[in-house]
Write an enzyme that holds these catalytic residues in place. Structure first.
Site: not given
Ligand SMILES: *Cc1c(COP(=O)(O)O)cnc(C)c1O
Length: 369
Positions: A103, A173, A197
């Site tokens: 990521w 993030d 998530k």
């Molecule tokens: C799942 C995830 C993403 C991507 O998320 P999207 O909404 O599909 O763009 C980015 N960073 C982390 C840490 C993730 O777990």
């Protein structure tokens, strides 16, 4: 109706049953409006109060100070990889980034399209099975911002303590661990998280931005990619993803009823500790992640006997009502995602299944050798 299973998916992931039931009960006629929440104007009084609840609950749960603004944006967490540098880059000041896996690599790629970026720490050499230590001089160098990913969904690492760069705002993030534990929001310039998530359905990204950083966005930016468009309109610059916001209002209400972030943090640690302890005492399973860096959200583990057994583990566990245990395609192995809404009973069921699987297949291994 058939029984709900234990869902270990990394995302979209398990949501609190209470929230799902409430949405179901209110589905056809939301608050006596005679229509569902999905069918009503995003500028109606009824929806505005839902939005206010979602935002208010987040502020309450995370204790978000007045210095920060909460925004709801579409495009997933991945759009933030671009929006962060587009809005926050500075002339003659490179960005800094700590590389902890897929990521942050994806973010780096997008940041580099906008500005120069120094990777000030990386754990690439261990295939990201630990968090890198970062030289304090590098961490504290003058930068437009310092970018991290606190919970690495794919590798199962998680910062217990965050780096604190002295001369640049920290960008995080938090897609896979927002609302899993208390946070000191004042230490961050910007936090973003795709909802799917730990907070709600896909389609909404929560952005918490320090208001003073809003001055950085260039006016020439496309309006939909400028944080100010959202900040100045209560995230109603265009049609907000109404159903997603509604679900966030319900999951955050559930969290408040559960006792807030201290309480959920306690439960999350208990669940994770139970699973890691079981894995560590076994000589059949092992966890490749450095003990002090292990995530309480995504528990990554392997089977000593090899990949064929892992494949069998995935198919047999699915048959046993435990879904989503396959590791990310980029690292293989197994992964149990046990976010806020995943019940303790699910972890107990997984451990029982793991014991049985070990009993059957460990014997076979011994017999074959
Ligand atoms: C799942 C995830 C993403 C991507 O998320 P999207 O909404 O599909 O763009 C980015 N960073 C982390 C840490 C993730 O777990």
């Amino acid at each position: 109706m058939s029984k709900r299973i234990f869902n270990f998916s990394a995302g979209p992931a398990t949501l609190p049953l209470e929230a799902l039931k409430e949405a179901q009960a209110d589905f056809l006629n939301f608050q006596n409006s005679g229509m569902s929440i999905m069918e009503m104007s995003h500028r109606s009084k009824v929806f505005e109060s839902v939005l206010a609840q979602a935002k208010g609950n987040l502020i309450k749960l995370l204790n978000i100070p007045d210095t920060h603004e909460v925004l709801f944006i579409q495009g997933g967490a991945s759009l933030q990889f671009s929006m962060v540098p587009m809005n926050l880059k500075l002339e003659n000041k490179p960005a800094s980034l700590i590389n902890t896996g897929s990521w942050t690599k994806k973010a780096l790629k997008e940041i580099q399209k906008e500005t120069t970026c120094n990777v000030i720490g990386t754990s690439q050499d261990t295939n990201f099975m630990n968090l890198p230590t970062v030289d304090s001089e590098l961490l504290n160098q003058d930068a437009a911002f310092t970018y991290i990913c606190p919970n690495n969904t794919i590798y199962g690492t998680q910062y217990k303590q965050f780096p604190e760069p002295l001369n640049s705002p920290l960008i995080a993030d938090m897609s896979s661990d927002i609302l899993s534990r208390p946070l000191d929001i004042s230490k961050f310039g910007l936090i973003f998280a795709g909802a799917q998530k730990n907070v709600g359905p896909s389609g909404v990204t929560i952005v918490i931005i320090k208001k003073s950083l809003l001055d950085r966005s260039a006016e020439q930016l496309p309006s939909m990619l400028n944080y100010n468009s959202y900040a100045s309109s209560n995230s109603l610059y265009n049609t907000i993803p109404t159903f997603g916001i509604y679900m966030i209002s319900l999951t955050t209400k559930w969290l408040l009823n559960e006792g807030g972030l201290d309480s959920i943090n306690e439960k999350n640690s208990q669940k994770a500790t139970m699973l890691y302890d079981f894995i560590d005492q076994s000589d059949f399973y092992y966890c490749p992640v450095k003990a002090q860096d292990r995530s309480s959200m995504n528990v990554v583990f392997r089977i000593n006997g090899g990949e064929e057994l892992e494949k069998l583990f995935v198919s047999e566990s699915t048959k046993a009502g435990l879904d989503g245990l396959k590791g990310h395609r980029s690292v293989g192995g197994l992964r149990a995602s046990i976010y806020n809404a995943h019940p303790k009973e699910g972890v107990e069921a997984l451990i029982s299944f793991m014991k049985e699987f070990e009993n059957v297949h460990n014997k076979n291994l011994v017999a074959a050798s």
